[in-house]
Design a protein around this motif. Structure first.
Motif, PDB file in Angstrom:
ATOM      1  N   LEU A  30       0.832  -1.090   0.069  1.00 16.88           N
ATOM      2  CA  LEU A  30      -0.163   0.072  -0.127  1.00 16.88           C
ATOM      3  C   LEU A  30       0.950   1.356   0.004  1.00 16.88           C
ATOM      4  O   LEU A  30       2.036   1.353   0.856  1.00 16.88           O
ATOM      5  CB  LEU A  30      -0.872   0.087   1.245  1.00 16.88           C
ATOM      6  CG  LEU A  30      -1.922   1.243   1.520  1.00 16.88           C
ATOM      7  CD1 LEU A  30      -2.912   0.977   0.224  1.00 16.88           C
ATOM      8  CD2 LEU A  30      -2.484   1.171   2.692  1.00 16.88           C
ATOM      9  N   VAL A  31       0.536   2.277  -0.613  1.00 12.65           N
ATOM     10  CA  VAL A  31       1.028   3.408  -0.657  1.00 12.65           C
ATOM     11  C   VAL A  31       0.079   4.375   0.028  1.00 12.65           C
ATOM     12  O   VAL A  31      -0.982   4.744  -0.401  1.00 12.65           O
ATOM     13  CB  VAL A  31       1.176   3.978  -2.339  1.00 12.65           C
ATOM     14  CG1 VAL A  31       1.815   5.768  -2.204  1.00 12.65           C
ATOM     15  CG2 VAL A  31       2.390   3.359  -2.990  1.00 12.65           C
ATOM     16  N   HIS A  32       0.525   4.758   1.128  1.00  3.02           N
ATOM     17  CA  HIS A  32      -0.322   5.426   2.266  1.00  3.02           C
ATOM     18  C   HIS A  32       0.227   6.889   2.370  1.00  3.02           C
ATOM     19  O   HIS A  32       1.220   7.240   2.785  1.00  3.02           O
ATOM     20  CB  HIS A  32      -0.477   4.734   3.466  1.00  3.02           C
ATOM     21  CG  HIS A  32      -1.332   5.610   4.511  1.00  3.02           C
ATOM     22  ND1 HIS A  32      -1.360   5.187   5.937  1.00  3.02           N
ATOM     23  CD2 HIS A  32      -1.859   6.804   4.562  1.00  3.02           C
ATOM     24  CE1 HIS A  32      -2.147   5.794   6.580  1.00  3.02           C
ATOM     25  NE2 HIS A  32      -2.645   6.983   5.622  1.00  3.02           N
ATOM     26  N   CYS A  33      -0.717   7.791   1.823  1.00  2.00           N
ATOM     27  CA  CYS A  33      -0.460   9.338   1.803  1.00  2.00           C
ATOM     28  C   CYS A  33      -1.334   9.930   2.732  1.00  2.00           C
ATOM     29  O   CYS A  33      -2.522  10.204   2.592  1.00  2.00           O
ATOM     30  CB  CYS A  33      -0.471   9.880   0.535  1.00  2.00           C
ATOM     31  SG  CYS A  33      -0.120  11.749   0.270  1.00  2.00           S
ATOM     32  N   ALA A  34      -0.539  10.583   3.685  1.00  2.00           N
ATOM     33  CA  ALA A  34      -1.523  11.373   4.779  1.00  2.00           C
ATOM     34  C   ALA A  34      -1.158  12.743   4.531  1.00  2.00           C
ATOM     35  O   ALA A  34      -0.001  13.234   5.018  1.00  2.00           O
ATOM     36  CB  ALA A  34      -0.632  10.855   6.514  1.00  2.00           C
ATOM     37  N   LEU A  35      -2.148  13.443   4.219  1.00  2.00           N
ATOM     38  CA  LEU A  35      -1.903  14.865   3.812  1.00  2.00           C
ATOM     39  C   LEU A  35      -2.658  15.706   4.869  1.00  2.00           C
ATOM     40  O   LEU A  35      -3.811  15.623   5.073  1.00  2.00           O
ATOM     41  CB  LEU A  35      -2.488  15.061   2.351  1.00  2.00           C
ATOM     42  CG  LEU A  35      -2.635  16.666   1.880  1.00  2.00           C
ATOM     43  CD1 LEU A  35      -1.476  17.353   1.749  1.00  2.00           C
ATOM     44  CD2 LEU A  35      -3.612  16.580   0.710  1.00  2.00           C
ATOM     45  N   SER A  36      -2.000  16.574   5.554  1.00  2.00           N
ATOM     46  CA  SER A  36      -2.460  17.364   6.502  1.00  2.00           C
ATOM     47  C   SER A  36      -1.903  18.633   6.425  1.00  2.00           C
ATOM     48  O   SER A  36      -1.195  19.084   6.051  1.00  2.00           O
ATOM     49  CB  SER A  36      -2.281  16.657   8.001  1.00  2.00           C
ATOM     50  OG  SER A  36      -1.013  16.569   8.138  1.00  2.00           O
ATOM     51  N   GLY A  37      -2.407  19.560   7.654  1.00  2.00           N
ATOM     52  CA  GLY A  37      -2.041  20.948   7.650  1.00  2.00           C
ATOM     53  C   GLY A  37      -0.469  20.902   8.289  1.00  2.00           C
ATOM     54  O   GLY A  37       0.243  21.658   7.475  1.00  2.00           O
ATOM     55  N   PHE A  38      -0.282  20.329   9.352  1.00  2.00           N
ATOM     56  CA  PHE A  38       1.270  20.709   9.827  1.00  2.00           C
ATOM     57  C   PHE A  38       1.968  19.306   9.866  1.00  2.00           C
ATOM     58  O   PHE A  38       3.022  19.391  10.520  1.00  2.00           O
ATOM     59  CB  PHE A  38       0.932  21.462  11.345  1.00  2.00           C
ATOM     60  CG  PHE A  38       0.600  22.816  11.179  1.00  2.00           C
ATOM     61  CD1 PHE A  38       1.519  23.773  10.661  1.00  2.00           C
ATOM     62  CD2 PHE A  38      -0.809  23.160  11.604  1.00  2.00           C
ATOM     63  CE1 PHE A  38       1.025  25.052  10.608  1.00  2.00           C
ATOM     64  CE2 PHE A  38      -1.012  24.539  11.556  1.00  2.00           C
ATOM     65  CZ  PHE A  38      -0.151  25.396  11.039  1.00  2.00           C
ATOM     66  N   GLY A  39       1.377  18.239   9.397  1.00  2.00           N
ATOM     67  CA  GLY A  39       2.099  17.038   9.323  1.00  2.00           C
ATOM     68  C   GLY A  39       1.826  16.165  10.648  1.00  2.00           C
ATOM     69  O   GLY A  39       1.033  16.504  11.306  1.00  2.00           O
ATOM     70  N   TYR A  69       4.691   4.928   2.967  1.00  2.00           N
ATOM     71  CA  TYR A  69       3.984   5.970   4.115  1.00  2.00           C
ATOM     72  C   TYR A  69       4.559   7.133   3.732  1.00  2.00           C
ATOM     73  O   TYR A  69       5.556   7.760   3.875  1.00  2.00           O
ATOM     74  CB  TYR A  69       4.274   5.378   5.308  1.00  2.00           C
ATOM     75  CG  TYR A  69       3.372   6.434   6.291  1.00  2.00           C
ATOM     76  CD1 TYR A  69       2.093   6.358   6.412  1.00  2.00           C
ATOM     77  CD2 TYR A  69       3.914   7.354   7.022  1.00  2.00           C
ATOM     78  CE1 TYR A  69       1.157   7.249   7.197  1.00  2.00           C
ATOM     79  CE2 TYR A  69       3.233   8.272   7.806  1.00  2.00           C
ATOM     80  CZ  TYR A  69       2.052   8.040   8.053  1.00  2.00           C
ATOM     81  OH  TYR A  69       1.100   9.170   8.753  1.00  2.00           O
ATOM     82  N   ILE A  70       3.479   8.073   3.161  1.00  2.00           N
ATOM     83  CA  ILE A  70       3.815   9.484   2.741  1.00  2.00           C
ATOM     84  C   ILE A  70       3.180  10.526   3.600  1.00  2.00           C
ATOM     85  O   ILE A  70       2.127  10.540   3.857  1.00  2.00           O
ATOM     86  CB  ILE A  70       3.658   9.812   1.364  1.00  2.00           C
ATOM     87  CG1 ILE A  70       4.358   8.866   0.343  1.00  2.00           C
ATOM     88  CG2 ILE A  70       4.170  11.220   0.898  1.00  2.00           C
ATOM     89  CD1 ILE A  70       3.589   8.897  -0.956  1.00  2.00           C
ATOM     90  N   ASP A  71       4.018  11.310   4.435  1.00  2.00           N
ATOM     91  CA  ASP A  71       3.480  12.284   5.418  1.00  2.00           C
ATOM     92  C   ASP A  71       3.844  13.885   4.841  1.00  2.00           C
ATOM     93  O   ASP A  71       5.096  14.194   4.561  1.00  2.00           O
ATOM     94  CB  ASP A  71       4.392  12.203   6.609  1.00  2.00           C
ATOM     95  CG  ASP A  71       3.991  13.151   7.590  1.00  2.00           C
ATOM     96  OD1 ASP A  71       3.349  14.325   7.341  1.00  2.00           O
ATOM     97  OD2 ASP A  71       4.686  13.244   8.645  1.00  2.00           O
ATOM     98  N   ILE A  72       2.595  14.351   4.279  1.00  2.00           N
ATOM     99  CA  ILE A  72       2.730  15.814   3.542  1.00  2.00           C
ATOM    100  C   ILE A  72       1.940  16.760   4.424  1.00  2.00           C
ATOM    101  O   ILE A  72       1.057  16.547   5.011  1.00  2.00           O
ATOM    102  CB  ILE A  72       2.148  15.614   2.266  1.00  2.00           C
ATOM    103  CG1 ILE A  72       3.172  15.008   1.272  1.00  2.00           C
ATOM    104  CG2 ILE A  72       2.039  16.984   1.675  1.00  2.00           C
ATOM    105  CD1 ILE A  72       2.443  14.745  -0.295  1.00  2.00           C
TER     106      ILE A  72
END
Length: 369
Positions: A119-128, A194-197
């Motif tokens: 799985l490519v999990h991308c977590a896109l949030s305001g401040f990470g 796992y991508i944290d943006i």
């Protein structure tokens, strides 16, 4: 011709408003199958602004083209189990929750990774996902303020609110790019990601040049530098009609063409006046105020001097260049559409005439199993 660069890729999108939906839209445009999970009441963007056909806003429709929409109650254990199974069958999970929310829903990172190592999990949030502000409530204006996007934008008197909301769209674009890169690595290694943006991080990255200059003792003030409003040849001017025109004659040759076209050859040498060029800007403001924006377009539009009239959204839909690029769909009911902004294999992107479709979680899961 439909884009097929991501054909066969299955994406589960759990997000609302602009950032994650914009990223999911790009993936759908490129051929991925995107299933968007919304709360039972729907994405709040459905009610953002005037509602259109189908009882949803134009903004919602524009950001969810080509997706299937399901609205299960994620707080229900049985639904959580179904969603876990859906993610286990997916290639990508794109979500925009604050840290900890997925864990409370039984959809934490570790559990999902164990169920689907690819799985490519991308977590896109305001401040990470980490740092003292990771759980802080905020919106685009706050991320722009923190990341430096507002400090240099506006007049000498004050910053201005950007439109469109830059961090929302920039964050979504960064997410789509990172997901595509992670999928490419997975093709070579079989390993997910796992991508944290953080949108604030993305805004900060867009300030690279300004950050480098900020250490200088002569760093320009807002509204006073070369491309921030301090140069007469790179500015916005009001025309006699109340409309606006832009001049971006930074290079000497473009400035010379402009000066000759307006019969002001005496201004050629003043391009090098010290910044901010307050007096020269005032002279050009008086000059542009003598004629309408359309008259200036007739006079300067075809010349090589970096002139462009400021178009309204309605006028942009009729702009010959955009028509030639085939980036616009004709009005579908009462709302036009904008396609993915790239030609692929010599052809424009596919139409977004089918904006979104309601679906059933069970049916989607059955099709993916």
């Amino acid at each position: 011709m439909p884009a097929d660069l991501l054909a066969g890729i299955r994406v589960v999108e759990i997000g609302q408003y602009i950032p994650a939906p914009f990223a999911g839209l790009a993936l759908a445009d490129l051929g991925a199958e995107v299933v968007k999970i919304e709360p039972p009441s729907g994405d709040p963007m459905r009610r953002f602004g005037e509602t259109r056909a189908g009882g949803v806003s134009a903004a919602y429709t524009a950001l969810n083209g080509g997706k299937r929409i399901i609205r299960p109650d994620l707080k229900t254990p049985a639904v959580q189990q179904q969603v876990r199974a859906l993610v286990a069958a997916a290639d990508v999970l794109l979500e925009s929750f604050r840290p900890g929310v997925l864990d409370r829903l039984g959809l934490g990172r570790q559990a999902l990774a164990e169920a689907n190592p690819r799985l490519v999990h991308c977590a896109l949030s305001g401040f990470g996902q980490n740092g003292p502000l990771s759980r802080k409530a905020a919106h685009d204006l706050n991320y722009m303020a923190a990341g430096g996007g507002l400090a240099g934008s506006g007049t000498t008197e004050r910053p201005v609110i950007t439109r469109p909301p830059v961090s929302d769209y920039a964050g979504g674009q960064q997410a789509a790019l990172s997901i595509a890169a992670a999928l490419f690595r997975r093709e070579r290694t079989g390993r997910g990601a796992y991508i944290d943006i953080a949108m604030a991080d993305v805004v900060l990255s867009w300030q690279a040049a300004d950050l480098a200059e900020s250490a200088s003792p002569i760093a320009p003030a807002r509204g006073a530098d070369l491309i921030g409003g301090g140069a007469a040849g790179y500015n916005i001017y009001r025309a006699a009609c109340g409309g606006f025109v832009t001049l971006a004659a930074l290079e000497a040759r473009f400035w010379q063409v402009f000066c000759h076209a307006v019969r002001r050859a005496d201004l050629i040498d003043r391009q090098a006046d010290p910044l901010p060029q307050t007096a020269l800007i005032a002279e050009l403001a008086a000059l542009f105020a003598k004629h309408t924006a359309l008259e200036w377009e007739d006079r300067l539009g075809a010349l090589d001097c970096c002139f462009q009239r400021v178009l309204t959204p309605a006028e942009a839909l009729l702009f010959p260049q955009f028509l030639a690029r085939e980036i616009l769909d004709g009005p579908d009911g009462d709302m036009p559409g904008v396609r993915y902004p790239a030609w692929i294999d010599g052809a424009p992107a596919r139409s977004r005439r089918e904006p979104w479709r309601d679906a059933d979680l069970g049916q989607v899961l059955s099709g993916w199993s």
